[in-house]
Design a protein around this motif. Structure first.
Motif, short mmCIF file in Angstrom:
data_model
loop_
_atom_site.label_atom_id
_atom_site.label_comp_id
_atom_site.label_asym_id
_atom_site.label_seq_id
_atom_site.Cartn_x
_atom_site.Cartn_y
_atom_site.Cartn_z
N GLY A 168 3.36 -9.83 -40.25
CA GLY A 168 2.82 -10.44 -40.32
C GLY A 168 1.25 -9.50 -41.14
O GLY A 168 1.03 -9.12 -42.04
N VAL A 169 0.86 -8.23 -40.43
CA VAL A 169 0.25 -6.97 -40.33
C VAL A 169 1.11 -6.82 -41.88
O VAL A 169 -0.05 -5.53 -42.61
N ASN A 170 2.55 -6.10 -41.10
CA ASN A 170 2.76 -5.52 -42.78
C ASN A 170 2.82 -5.70 -43.51
O ASN A 170 3.01 -5.19 -45.18
N ALA A 171 2.53 -7.01 -43.84
CA ALA A 171 2.59 -8.45 -44.69
C ALA A 171 1.01 -8.13 -45.61
O ALA A 171 1.07 -8.71 -46.94
N GLY A 172 0.38 -7.26 -44.87
CA GLY A 172 -0.85 -7.77 -45.83
C GLY A 172 -1.75 -9.24 -44.82
O GLY A 172 -2.90 -9.20 -45.28
N ASN A 173 -1.60 -10.04 -44.02
CA ASN A 173 -1.65 -10.87 -43.59
C ASN A 173 -3.49 -9.81 -42.66
O ASN A 173 -3.31 -10.04 -41.73
N VAL A 174 -4.68 -10.88 -43.36
CA VAL A 174 -5.56 -10.82 -42.75
C VAL A 174 -5.65 -11.48 -41.54
O VAL A 174 -6.08 -10.75 -39.78
N ALA A 175 -5.42 -12.49 -41.17
CA ALA A 175 -5.42 -13.41 -39.97
C ALA A 175 -4.86 -12.62 -38.88
O ALA A 175 -4.54 -12.98 -37.50
N ALA A 176 -3.17 -12.29 -39.37
CA ALA A 176 -1.66 -12.08 -39.23
C ALA A 176 -2.82 -10.43 -38.25
O ALA A 176 -2.41 -9.50 -37.25
N ILE A 177 -3.88 -9.77 -38.93
CA ILE A 177 -4.30 -8.82 -38.51
C ILE A 177 -5.13 -8.81 -37.70
O ILE A 177 -5.69 -8.15 -36.33
N ARG A 178 -6.50 -9.23 -37.49
CA ARG A 178 -7.07 -10.03 -36.82
C ARG A 178 -6.41 -10.67 -35.24
O ARG A 178 -6.28 -9.62 -34.10
N GLU A 179 -5.23 -11.23 -35.87
CA GLU A 179 -4.60 -11.66 -34.12
C GLU A 179 -3.71 -10.54 -33.28
O GLU A 179 -3.50 -10.73 -32.32
N PHE A 180 -3.66 -9.52 -34.07
CA PHE A 180 -2.07 -8.30 -33.30
C PHE A 180 -3.50 -7.60 -33.43
O PHE A 180 -3.43 -7.04 -31.79
N GLN A 181 -4.91 -7.47 -33.40
CA GLN A 181 -5.43 -6.91 -32.74
C GLN A 181 -5.89 -7.80 -31.25
O GLN A 181 -6.66 -6.89 -30.20
N LYS A 182 -6.50 -8.84 -31.46
CA LYS A 182 -6.14 -9.69 -29.83
C LYS A 182 -5.04 -9.03 -29.31
O LYS A 182 -5.45 -9.38 -27.94
N PHE A 183 -3.91 -9.45 -29.09
CA PHE A 183 -3.35 -8.97 -28.78
C PHE A 183 -2.94 -7.53 -27.82
O PHE A 183 -2.56 -7.14 -26.99
N ILE A 184 -3.20 -7.01 -29.26
CA ILE A 184 -3.22 -5.29 -28.19
C ILE A 184 -4.02 -5.32 -27.39
O ILE A 184 -4.17 -4.64 -26.35
N GLU A 185 -5.81 -6.23 -27.45
CA GLU A 185 -6.44 -5.80 -26.84
C GLU A 185 -5.49 -6.60 -25.65
O GLU A 185 -6.57 -5.65 -24.04
N ARG A 186 -5.42 -7.59 -25.54
CA ARG A 186 -5.02 -8.29 -23.81
C ARG A 186 -3.62 -7.40 -23.15
O ARG A 186 -3.97 -7.59 -22.12
N ASN A 187 -3.07 -6.69 -24.27
CA ASN A 187 -2.32 -6.06 -23.24
C ASN A 187 -2.58 -5.19 -23.27
O ASN A 187 -1.86 -3.88 -21.66
N ASP A 188 -3.67 -4.44 -23.57
CA ASP A 188 -3.90 -3.44 -22.86
C ASP A 188 -4.66 -3.58 -21.29
O ASP A 188 -5.11 -2.92 -20.49
N LEU A 189 -5.12 -4.78 -21.26
CA LEU A 189 -6.03 -5.17 -20.73
C LEU A 189 -5.35 -5.75 -18.87
O LEU A 189 -5.06 -5.26 -17.90
N MET A 190 -4.28 -5.40 -19.78
CA MET A 190 -3.20 -6.11 -18.97
C MET A 190 -2.56 -4.74 -18.11
O MET A 190 -2.26 -4.67 -17.07
N LEU A 191 -2.69 -4.12 -19.11
CA LEU A 191 -1.79 -2.30 -18.23
C LEU A 191 -2.72 -1.62 -16.91
O LEU A 191 -1.68 -1.15 -16.58
N TYR A 192 -4.32 -2.34 -17.72
CA TYR A 192 -5.00 -1.79 -16.37
C TYR A 192 -5.12 -2.29 -15.37
O TYR A 192 -5.76 -1.59 -14.64
N GLY A 193 -4.67 -3.67 -15.49
CA GLY A 193 -4.80 -4.03 -14.23
C GLY A 193 -5.94 -5.16 -14.13
O GLY A 193 -6.71 -5.60 -13.57
N GLN A 194 -6.48 -4.91 -15.12
CA GLN A 194 -8.36 -6.51 -15.88
C GLN A 194 -7.28 -7.23 -16.35
O GLN A 194 -6.94 -7.29 -16.95
N THR A 195 -8.54 -7.67 -16.51
CA THR A 195 -8.42 -9.66 -17.10
C THR A 195 -9.08 -9.37 -18.10
O THR A 195 -10.49 -9.00 -18.63
N ALA A 196 -9.10 -10.11 -19.10
CA ALA A 196 -10.86 -10.53 -20.41
C ALA A 196 -12.07 -11.27 -19.68
O ALA A 196 -12.46 -11.08 -18.55
N PRO A 197 -12.48 -10.49 -20.20
CA PRO A 197 -14.30 -10.82 -19.60
C PRO A 197 -14.46 -11.95 -19.49
O PRO A 197 -14.53 -12.61 -20.72
#
Length: 164
Positions: free
Chosen positions: A87-116
């Motif tokens: 969806g990001v590659n297709a230029g879908n703005v909603a997919a871009i937003r969700e992908f950013q959230k997806f990356i943030e959750r993944n980064d939190l998981m990598l460092y053993g943190q949880t969502a605020p």
């Protein structure tokens, strides 16, 4: 011999119409269902009930899907990430937003943190005074005389005399 399908698109077993109950025939759709339910953490008896089969039949025909129970969730998240990336590659703005959230959750998981977590109210903070409505404010004002006028001063003295 050509494969025969029923009205729902499921293959018809070769002994259909013969003696005994026909054997369960696994379909790709059912394999996908089992993989999803395993990824969601469902137990084998619960998955079997959802597919209208017995647990031994589930283990017999879907053993490969059940075998990957430890990594099923990760595979599901990876597949979701790929779909979001499409969806990001297709230029879908909603997919871009969700992908950013997806990356943030993944980064939190990598460092053993949880969502605020939302902040809890401070215990030492004094409680706010209750709001006073128009009518209540008028009653309070009526019982508090204005001492700047002669009449108000007289009323204030009278109230003090009654209270003492």
């Amino acid at each position: 011999m050509a494969q025969v399908f029923d009205l729902f698109g499921d293959p018809v077993p070769s002994n259909w119409g013969g003696r005994g109950r026909p054997e369960h025939v696994p379909t790709q759709q059912n394999r996908n269902r089992v993989s999803l339910l395993v990824a969601l953490g469902w137990s084998a008896p619960r998955i079997a009930a959802a597919l209208y089969v017995t647990p031994p039949t589930l283990r017999k025909h879907y053993f490969s899907e059940l075998k990957f129970a430890q990594v099923a969730r990760d595979r599901l998240v990876a597949q979701l990430g790929l779909k979001l990336l499409e969806g990001v590659n297709a230029g879908n703005v909603a997919a871009i937003r969700e992908f950013q959230k997806f990356i943030e959750r993944n980064d939190l998981m990598l460092y053993g943190q949880t969502a605020p977590q939302p902040r809890k109210p401070d215990v030492d903070k004094p409680a706010k005074a209750p709001k006073v409505g128009k009518k209540e404010a008028a009653v309070i004002e009526a019982h508090t005389p204005d001492q700047g006028s002669t009449l108000g001063d007289l009323m204030a003295r009278r109230q003090q005399g009654l209270n003492s």
